[in-house]
Design an enzyme around this catalytic site. Structure first.
Site, PDB file in Angstrom:
ATOM      1  N   ASP A 110      20.544  19.774 -99.175  1.00 56.06           N
ATOM      2  CA  ASP A 110      21.497  20.799 -99.623  1.00 56.06           C
ATOM      3  C   ASP A 110      22.667  21.113 -98.679  1.00 56.06           C
ATOM      4  O   ASP A 110      23.011  22.281 -98.488  1.00 56.06           O
ATOM      5  CB  ASP A 110      20.754  22.105 -99.911  1.00 56.06           C
ATOM      6  CG  ASP A 110      19.577  21.939-100.847  1.00 56.06           C
ATOM      7  OD1 ASP A 110      19.491  20.908-101.534  1.00 56.06           O
ATOM      8  OD2 ASP A 110      18.726  22.835-100.887  1.00 56.06           O
ATOM      9  N   LYS A 161      18.742  19.939-107.783  1.00 56.08           N
ATOM     10  CA  LYS A 161      17.464  20.645-107.865  1.00 56.08           C
ATOM     11  C   LYS A 161      17.729  22.128-108.035  1.00 56.08           C
ATOM     12  O   LYS A 161      18.799  22.621-107.697  1.00 56.08           O
ATOM     13  CB  LYS A 161      16.597  20.377-106.628  1.00 56.08           C
ATOM     14  CG  LYS A 161      17.147  20.935-105.330  1.00 56.08           C
ATOM     15  CD  LYS A 161      16.235  20.565-104.163  1.00 56.08           C
ATOM     16  CE  LYS A 161      16.652  21.197-102.861  1.00 56.08           C
ATOM     17  NZ  LYS A 161      16.561  22.636-102.787  1.00 56.08           N
ATOM     18  N   CYS A 214      15.266  26.271 -97.740  1.00 60.94           N
ATOM     19  CA  CYS A 214      14.906  24.989 -98.360  1.00 60.94           C
ATOM     20  C   CYS A 214      14.305  23.988 -97.381  1.00 60.94           C
ATOM     21  O   CYS A 214      13.416  23.216 -97.754  1.00 60.94           O
ATOM     22  CB  CYS A 214      16.123  24.391 -99.061  1.00 60.94           C
ATOM     23  SG  CYS A 214      16.696  25.413-100.455  1.00 60.94           S
TER      24      CYS A 214
END
Length: 187
Positions: free
Chosen positions: A19, A79, A112
């Site tokens: 990310d 995602k 994350c």
């Protein structure tokens, strides 16, 4: 779970880039993680280590930063779960590599990244997180997340250490190429 004595191996490792997207990256505490992630991507590609990248809710957080997107061997996988291991398409991509070691880098270091690292470790993967290739908006969040991961058996390492473990030896063309990349990492 990772053992601190187990070295990374290019035949069993996969790089997971989590990310590193334009909108969220812009608010990170610093940008020191970017050149390190770039060198890890380049080094892994040169050594034949698979790279799997993700984007968290790209509609809202934007695409992967251009300086990394241009280096990725495949487009990032979208995602909406915080943990990459809980997103079916990402989990399938990781399983398809057949690798049982993961080098997890990206942002945020306390959201994350640890959720991915802890889920992968719980699934039997040996996880390594280079502390200099992850970032959070608040330095304390990163610090405590790294401690939590280490306490859970994740190996907290550095970009340079990870690459030299993957290299295994000097005197090769791969060593010379990756060494040049490492020298480009800002101090």
């Amino acid at each position: 779970m990772a053992l601190a004595t187990e070295l990374l191996s290019r035949s069993t490792a996969v790089l997971v880039v989590v990310d590193v997207q334009e909108r969220i990256n812009a608010v990170m505490a610093d940008q020191g993680h970017l050149p390190r992630i770039a060198v890890l991507i380049d080094g892994c590609v040169a050594l034949g280590v698979p790279v799997v990248a993700t984007e968290q809710y790209p509609k809202g957080l934007g695409p992967t930063v251009p300086e990394l997107a241009s280096l990725l061997p495949a487009p990032p996988l979208a995602k909406d779960t915080f943990s990459c291991a809980r997103e079916p398409v990402v989990r399938a991509a990781l399983e398809a590599t057949g690798r049982r070691q993961a080098i997890v880098v990206g942002i945020e270091a306390h959201v994350c990244v640890p959720q991915t690292a802890l889920d992968l470790a719980a699934a039997g993967c040996r996880v390594h997180v280079p502390h200099d290739a992850v970032c959070s908006r608040r330095p304390a969040d990163k610090e405590w997340a790294l401690r939590r991961m280490a306490d859970a058996g994740v190996v907290v390492t550095t970009t340079e250490s990870a690459l030299f473990e993957l290299l295994e030896r000097c005197g090769t063309d791969e060593f010379r190429a990756v060494s040049r990349m490492i020298r480009e990492i800002p101090l």
